[in-house]
Scaffold this motif. Sequence first.
Motif, short mmCIF file in Angstrom:
data_model
loop_
_atom_site.label_atom_id
_atom_site.label_comp_id
_atom_site.label_asym_id
_atom_site.label_seq_id
_atom_site.Cartn_x
_atom_site.Cartn_y
_atom_site.Cartn_z
N LEU A 297 0.82 -1.21 0.00
CA LEU A 297 0.00 0.00 0.00
C LEU A 297 0.85 1.26 0.00
O LEU A 297 0.46 2.27 -0.58
N ASP A 298 2.04 1.21 0.61
CA ASP A 298 2.91 2.39 0.59
C ASP A 298 3.35 2.73 -0.84
O ASP A 298 3.56 3.90 -1.16
N ASP A 299 3.50 1.72 -1.70
CA ASP A 299 3.81 1.99 -3.11
C ASP A 299 2.68 2.78 -3.76
O ASP A 299 2.90 3.73 -4.51
N ALA A 300 1.45 2.36 -3.48
CA ALA A 300 0.29 3.06 -4.03
C ALA A 300 0.21 4.48 -3.47
O ALA A 300 -0.08 5.43 -4.22
N GLU B 138 -3.17 -9.96 4.64
CA GLU B 138 -3.85 -10.40 3.42
C GLU B 138 -4.68 -9.26 2.82
O GLU B 138 -4.66 -9.05 1.60
N TYR B 139 -5.40 -8.55 3.68
CA TYR B 139 -6.18 -7.41 3.19
C TYR B 139 -5.26 -6.38 2.54
O TYR B 139 -5.56 -5.85 1.47
N ALA B 140 -4.14 -6.07 3.18
CA ALA B 140 -3.22 -5.05 2.65
C ALA B 140 -2.72 -5.45 1.26
O ALA B 140 -2.68 -4.62 0.33
N THR B 141 -2.35 -6.71 1.10
CA THR B 141 -1.90 -7.19 -0.20
C THR B 141 -3.04 -7.15 -1.21
O THR B 141 -2.87 -6.69 -2.34
N TYR B 142 -4.20 -7.60 -0.80
CA TYR B 142 -5.37 -7.57 -1.68
C TYR B 142 -5.66 -6.13 -2.13
O TYR B 142 -5.91 -5.89 -3.31
N PHE B 143 -5.63 -5.18 -1.21
CA PHE B 143 -5.91 -3.78 -1.58
C PHE B 143 -4.87 -3.25 -2.57
O PHE B 143 -5.21 -2.53 -3.50
N ALA B 144 -3.61 -3.59 -2.36
CA ALA B 144 -2.56 -3.16 -3.30
C ALA B 144 -2.83 -3.75 -4.68
O ALA B 144 -2.70 -3.05 -5.70
N LEU B 145 -3.22 -5.01 -4.74
CA LEU B 145 -3.54 -5.66 -6.01
C LEU B 145 -4.78 -5.05 -6.65
O LEU B 145 -4.85 -4.85 -7.87
N HIS B 146 -5.78 -4.74 -5.84
CA HIS B 146 -7.03 -4.15 -6.32
C HIS B 146 -6.77 -2.77 -6.93
O HIS B 146 -7.24 -2.47 -8.03
N ILE B 147 -5.98 -1.97 -6.24
CA ILE B 147 -5.62 -0.64 -6.77
C ILE B 147 -4.83 -0.80 -8.07
O ILE B 147 -5.09 -0.11 -9.06
N THR B 148 -3.89 -1.72 -8.08
CA THR B 148 -3.10 -1.97 -9.30
C THR B 148 -4.01 -2.32 -10.47
O THR B 148 -3.84 -1.79 -11.57
N ASP B 149 -4.95 -3.21 -10.23
CA ASP B 149 -5.84 -3.64 -11.31
C ASP B 149 -6.63 -2.44 -11.87
O ASP B 149 -6.74 -2.27 -13.08
N HIS B 150 -7.13 -1.59 -10.99
CA HIS B 150 -7.87 -0.41 -11.44
C HIS B 150 -6.97 0.63 -12.10
O HIS B 150 -7.39 1.30 -13.04
N PHE B 151 -5.75 0.75 -11.63
CA PHE B 151 -4.86 1.77 -12.17
C PHE B 151 -4.37 1.45 -13.58
O PHE B 151 -3.83 2.31 -14.25
N GLN B 152 -4.62 0.22 -14.06
CA GLN B 152 -4.30 -0.06 -15.45
C GLN B 152 -5.16 0.77 -16.39
O GLN B 152 -4.84 0.92 -17.56
N GLU B 153 -6.24 1.36 -15.88
CA GLU B 153 -7.11 2.20 -16.70
C GLU B 153 -6.67 3.66 -16.72
O GLU B 153 -7.29 4.47 -17.41
N ILE B 154 -5.66 4.01 -15.97
CA ILE B 154 -5.17 5.39 -15.95
C ILE B 154 -3.98 5.48 -16.90
O ILE B 154 -2.99 4.80 -16.71
N LYS B 155 -4.11 6.31 -17.92
CA LYS B 155 -3.10 6.40 -18.97
C LYS B 155 -2.75 7.85 -19.29
O LYS B 155 -3.52 8.76 -19.01
#
Length: 161
Positions: free
Chosen positions: A14-17, A135-152
């Motif tokens: 999450l700190d990366d995000a 687990e939640y923290a990792t899931y949230f980082a992955l969730h944000i990553t998945d959505h951020f693929q739409e930011i270009k």
Amino acid sequence: MIELQQIPHQFAFLDDALNILEQLKENESVCTKNWSVYEICLHCAQTIDYSMTGYKEMKPKLIRQTIGKKVVKKFLTDKKMSHNLQAPVAGGAPIAHDGLPIDGIQALIDAIHRFQAWDGELQEHGVFGALSKEEYATYFALHITDHFQEIKADSTQFVKI
């Protein structure tokens, strides 16, 4: 200011995000495919907040303890997730379409900080069941990553917001 081409393809933590979100606050011209930056960030913030306050709609317990557990385990093991990027959080409050990007970004930053500081009991995920804070923290980082693929940065395919 971050160049959008430099957004990591994967947030491990999450700190990366948070680092990227702080830099995105300085970027006035971003493009998205479907949801606006405001909607993306509010959706991700909503998911994080519900881990602390409770998800509004729950899949049956059998689903959460079987299929849901297997799916989230795969996400966490693979360090990657893929899901419907336009699906709202089941039972979640509707998100307006016309918010300012900076407001969505700040809402997500605030939600991440609330989660990181949280020392209370975490609520079961509506699909994946009980998750530890890690687990939640990792899931949230992955969730944000998945959505951020739409930011270009390239507006030839996406709309400027």
